[in-house]
Structure formats: structure tokens, C-alpha cells
Write a protein that holds these residues in place. Structure first.
Motif, PDB file in Angstrom:
ATOM      1  N   ALA A  19     -29.890 -34.450   8.853  1.00  0.00           N
ATOM      2  CA  ALA A  19     -28.908 -33.375   8.677  1.00  0.00           C
ATOM      3  C   ALA A  19     -28.044 -33.635   7.440  1.00  0.00           C
ATOM      4  O   ALA A  19     -27.762 -32.715   6.654  1.00  0.00           O
ATOM      5  CB  ALA A  19     -28.035 -33.255   9.919  1.00  0.00           C
ATOM      6  N   PHE A  20     -27.660 -34.880   7.241  1.00  0.00           N
ATOM      7  CA  PHE A  20     -26.842 -35.242   6.083  1.00  0.00           C
ATOM      8  C   PHE A  20     -27.613 -35.023   4.783  1.00  0.00           C
ATOM      9  O   PHE A  20     -27.096 -34.435   3.826  1.00  0.00           O
ATOM     10  CB  PHE A  20     -26.386 -36.703   6.200  1.00  0.00           C
ATOM     11  CG  PHE A  20     -25.572 -37.163   5.029  1.00  0.00           C
ATOM     12  CD1 PHE A  20     -24.241 -36.810   4.915  1.00  0.00           C
ATOM     13  CD2 PHE A  20     -26.140 -37.943   4.041  1.00  0.00           C
ATOM     14  CE1 PHE A  20     -23.485 -37.230   3.837  1.00  0.00           C
ATOM     15  CE2 PHE A  20     -25.399 -38.369   2.955  1.00  0.00           C
ATOM     16  CZ  PHE A  20     -24.067 -38.003   2.850  1.00  0.00           C
ATOM     17  N   ILE A  21     -28.850 -35.491   4.744  1.00  0.00           N
ATOM     18  CA  ILE A  21     -29.683 -35.342   3.542  1.00  0.00           C
ATOM     19  C   ILE A  21     -29.925 -33.861   3.252  1.00  0.00           C
ATOM     20  O   ILE A  21     -29.856 -33.417   2.096  1.00  0.00           O
ATOM     21  CB  ILE A  21     -31.031 -36.086   3.704  1.00  0.00           C
ATOM     22  CG1 ILE A  21     -30.806 -37.591   3.825  1.00  0.00           C
ATOM     23  CG2 ILE A  21     -31.980 -35.765   2.555  1.00  0.00           C
ATOM     24  CD1 ILE A  21     -30.255 -38.266   2.603  1.00  0.00           C
ATOM     25  N   SER A  22     -30.185 -33.080   4.276  1.00  0.00           N
ATOM     26  CA  SER A  22     -30.429 -31.651   4.103  1.00  0.00           C
ATOM     27  C   SER A  22     -29.202 -30.950   3.534  1.00  0.00           C
ATOM     28  O   SER A  22     -29.309 -30.141   2.600  1.00  0.00           O
ATOM     29  CB  SER A  22     -30.828 -31.032   5.442  1.00  0.00           C
ATOM     30  OG  SER A  22     -31.036 -29.655   5.308  1.00  0.00           O
ATOM     31  N   ALA A  23     -28.029 -31.253   4.075  1.00  0.00           N
ATOM     32  CA  ALA A  23     -26.796 -30.643   3.582  1.00  0.00           C
ATOM     33  C   ALA A  23     -26.541 -31.046   2.131  1.00  0.00           C
ATOM     34  O   ALA A  23     -26.177 -30.213   1.294  1.00  0.00           O
ATOM     35  CB  ALA A  23     -25.620 -31.036   4.461  1.00  0.00           C
ATOM     36  N   GLY A  24     -26.736 -32.318   1.825  1.00  0.00           N
ATOM     37  CA  GLY A  24     -26.544 -32.796   0.449  1.00  0.00           C
ATOM     38  C   GLY A  24     -27.495 -32.141  -0.526  1.00  0.00           C
ATOM     39  O   GLY A  24     -27.121 -31.780  -1.650  1.00  0.00           O
ATOM     40  N   SER A  25     -28.737 -31.957  -0.098  1.00  0.00           N
ATOM     41  CA  SER A  25     -29.730 -31.309  -0.964  1.00  0.00           C
ATOM     42  C   SER A  25     -29.351 -29.862  -1.238  1.00  0.00           C
ATOM     43  O   SER A  25     -29.517 -29.368  -2.359  1.00  0.00           O
ATOM     44  CB  SER A  25     -31.113 -31.358  -0.316  1.00  0.00           C
ATOM     45  OG  SER A  25     -31.561 -32.678  -0.231  1.00  0.00           O
ATOM     46  N   GLY A  26     -28.847 -29.184  -0.221  1.00  0.00           N
ATOM     47  CA  GLY A  26     -28.420 -27.795  -0.400  1.00  0.00           C
ATOM     48  C   GLY A  26     -27.298 -27.681  -1.416  1.00  0.00           C
ATOM     49  O   GLY A  26     -27.323 -26.808  -2.295  1.00  0.00           O
ATOM     50  N   VAL A  27     -26.332 -28.577  -1.337  1.00  0.00           N
ATOM     51  CA  VAL A  27     -25.216 -28.573  -2.283  1.00  0.00           C
ATOM     52  C   VAL A  27     -25.727 -28.877  -3.687  1.00  0.00           C
ATOM     53  O   VAL A  27     -25.371 -28.200  -4.658  1.00  0.00           O
ATOM     54  CB  VAL A  27     -24.133 -29.592  -1.860  1.00  0.00           C
ATOM     55  CG1 VAL A  27     -23.097 -29.792  -2.960  1.00  0.00           C
ATOM     56  CG2 VAL A  27     -23.463 -29.149  -0.570  1.00  0.00           C
ATOM     57  N   THR A  28     -26.576 -29.891  -3.817  1.00  0.00           N
ATOM     58  CA  THR A  28     -27.119 -30.266  -5.123  1.00  0.00           C
ATOM     59  C   THR A  28     -27.924 -29.127  -5.727  1.00  0.00           C
ATOM     60  O   THR A  28     -27.783 -28.826  -6.924  1.00  0.00           O
ATOM     61  CB  THR A  28     -27.992 -31.528  -5.010  1.00  0.00           C
ATOM     62  OG1 THR A  28     -27.184 -32.595  -4.517  1.00  0.00           O
ATOM     63  CG2 THR A  28     -28.585 -31.916  -6.336  1.00  0.00           C
ATOM     64  N   ASN A  29     -28.747 -28.474  -4.931  1.00  0.00           N
ATOM     65  CA  ASN A  29     -29.539 -27.352  -5.445  1.00  0.00           C
ATOM     66  C   ASN A  29     -28.642 -26.227  -5.953  1.00  0.00           C
ATOM     67  O   ASN A  29     -28.909 -25.642  -7.004  1.00  0.00           O
ATOM     68  CB  ASN A  29     -30.486 -26.813  -4.374  1.00  0.00           C
ATOM     69  CG  ASN A  29     -31.650 -27.727  -4.115  1.00  0.00           C
ATOM     70  OD1 ASN A  29     -31.984 -28.569  -4.942  1.00  0.00           O
ATOM     71  ND2 ASN A  29     -32.269 -27.577  -2.958  1.00  0.00           N
ATOM     72  N   GLU A  30     -27.591 -25.926  -5.232  1.00  0.00           N
ATOM     73  CA  GLU A  30     -26.680 -24.861  -5.649  1.00  0.00           C
ATOM     74  C   GLU A  30     -25.958 -25.240  -6.932  1.00  0.00           C
ATOM     75  O   GLU A  30     -25.791 -24.414  -7.830  1.00  0.00           O
ATOM     76  CB  GLU A  30     -25.672 -24.556  -4.531  1.00  0.00           C
ATOM     77  CG  GLU A  30     -24.879 -23.302  -4.753  1.00  0.00           C
ATOM     78  CD  GLU A  30     -25.711 -22.030  -4.843  1.00  0.00           C
ATOM     79  OE1 GLU A  30     -25.273 -21.086  -5.532  1.00  0.00           O
ATOM     80  OE2 GLU A  30     -26.798 -21.963  -4.239  1.00  0.00           O
ATOM     81  N   GLU A  31     -25.545 -26.501  -7.049  1.00  0.00           N
ATOM     82  CA  GLU A  31     -24.906 -26.971  -8.279  1.00  0.00           C
ATOM     83  C   GLU A  31     -25.862 -26.858  -9.469  1.00  0.00           C
ATOM     84  O   GLU A  31     -25.472 -26.398 -10.542  1.00  0.00           O
ATOM     85  CB  GLU A  31     -24.451 -28.419  -8.138  1.00  0.00           C
ATOM     86  CG  GLU A  31     -23.241 -28.609  -7.252  1.00  0.00           C
ATOM     87  CD  GLU A  31     -22.884 -30.074  -7.052  1.00  0.00           C
ATOM     88  OE1 GLU A  31     -21.714 -30.335  -6.725  1.00  0.00           O
ATOM     89  OE2 GLU A  31     -23.758 -30.949  -7.214  1.00  0.00           O
TER      90      GLU A  31
END
Length: 94
Positions: free
Chosen positions: A59-71
Motif C-alpha cells: 500500500a505504501f509503495i503504491s501510494a508513493g508511485s502514484g504521487v511520483t507519477n503525478e509529479e
């Protein structure tokens, strides 16, 4: 201006060399990140057990990836607009 446009047109400009010139630092930081991640996993397993620790980590990795992709999308969009502005300025000049 003509020199930089010619360089870009000829494909002699590698943006990654200018954005991330210090790849060794990135590699070192990445290795440190992997070590810290392993310690976090070990602590989660100790506290919650292996299955729940894996779920928390996923869940943590998924959330971080979503933020990184949006950035990254925002950075790309900003670069695209800058490129468009440059092209429009050059076209108005001639």
C-alpha cells in the motif's frame, strides 16, 4: 539561440545529462534507500507478521508511485509548455 536549436534538432542534446549529471550520487542514494526499506520491512514483520507487513508495504509503495507519477506528469507538462513557448518565439522571429 540558433546554436541551441540546431543542437536540439540534430539530437545532440541529452536532457538527462543536464537534469541528473551526478548519477553516482543517485546510485548511492538508491542503495541507501534499499537498505532503509529492508529495515522497515523487518520491523513491520516483527510487529505485524509477514502477511500484514507485505500488505502495508504494498500500500505504501503504491501510494508513493502514484504521487511520483503525478509529479513526473506535471514536470513533463511544464517542459512541454516551455518547449512550445520556445517554438512560438522562434516562429515569430522569422
Amino acid at each position: 539561440m540558433d546554436d541551441i536549436l540546431r543542437t536540439i534538432y540534430m539530437g545532440n542534446l541529452i536532457p538527462m545529462d543536464h537534469v541528473c549529471p551526478n548519477r553516482e550520487l543517485i546510485k548511492k542514494d538508491s542503495e541507501m534507500l534499499d537498505e532503509m526499506h529492508q529495515k522497515i520491512i523487518e520491523a513491520l514483520i516483527e510487529k505485524y507478521g509477514e502477511k500484514e507487513a507485505k500488505d502495508i508495504d504494498d500500500a505504501f509503495i503504491s501510494a508513493g508511485s502514484g504521487v511520483t507519477n503525478e509529479e513526473m506528469y506535471c514536470f513533463f507538462k511544464q517542459g512541454f509548455y516551455i518547449g512550445y513557448d520556445i517554438a512560438m518565439a522562434v516562429m515569430k522571429r522569422e
